[in-house]
Design a protein around this motif. Sequence first.
Motif, PDB file in Angstrom:
ATOM      1  N   SER A   1      49.743  32.848  48.819  1.00 41.04           N
ATOM      2  CA  SER A   1      50.059  31.966  49.944  1.00 41.04           C
ATOM      3  C   SER A   1      49.490  32.450  51.271  1.00 41.04           C
ATOM      4  N   ARG A   2      49.134  33.734  51.361  1.00 40.47           N
ATOM      5  CA  ARG A   2      48.596  34.262  52.617  1.00 40.47           C
ATOM      6  C   ARG A   2      47.197  34.850  52.442  1.00 40.47           C
ATOM      7  N   GLU A   3      47.053  35.801  51.548  1.00 39.71           N
ATOM      8  CA  GLU A   3      45.783  36.545  51.415  1.00 39.71           C
ATOM      9  C   GLU A   3      44.615  35.624  51.049  1.00 39.71           C
TER      10      GLU A   3
ATOM     11  N   GLU B 119      43.807  33.090  53.932  1.00 41.99           N
ATOM     12  CA  GLU B 119      43.181  33.801  55.058  1.00 41.99           C
ATOM     13  C   GLU B 119      41.748  34.180  54.731  1.00 41.99           C
TER      14      GLU B 119
ATOM     15  N   ASP C 158      52.922  36.307  48.261  1.00 44.56           N
ATOM     16  CA  ASP C 158      52.190  36.622  49.491  1.00 44.56           C
ATOM     17  C   ASP C 158      50.689  36.595  49.253  1.00 44.56           C
TER      18      ASP C 158
END
Length: 72
Positions: free
Chosen positions: A8-10, A13, A5
């Motif tokens: 792949s996200r933080e 973003e 996560d």
Amino acid sequence: MNYIDFFSREIPEWMQASNQKSQEVGFGSQAYWFWVVESINVICKKYNDNELVVNQFGLLFGWLEKQAEGMK
């Protein structure tokens, strides 16, 4: 910590927010660099200053500094 996560996200973003902030206030502006430092600090604290998180953002900060130097 959910490393998948985080990467792949933080990170994506944050990069998107960084680009947006750069467009809003200017990449070389003091406001941009204050945002960079504060936003990195917030994320590092969110992950309890996990060594991987701190080191990853250290790499990103260093990369941004090189980009800024190249603009001079």
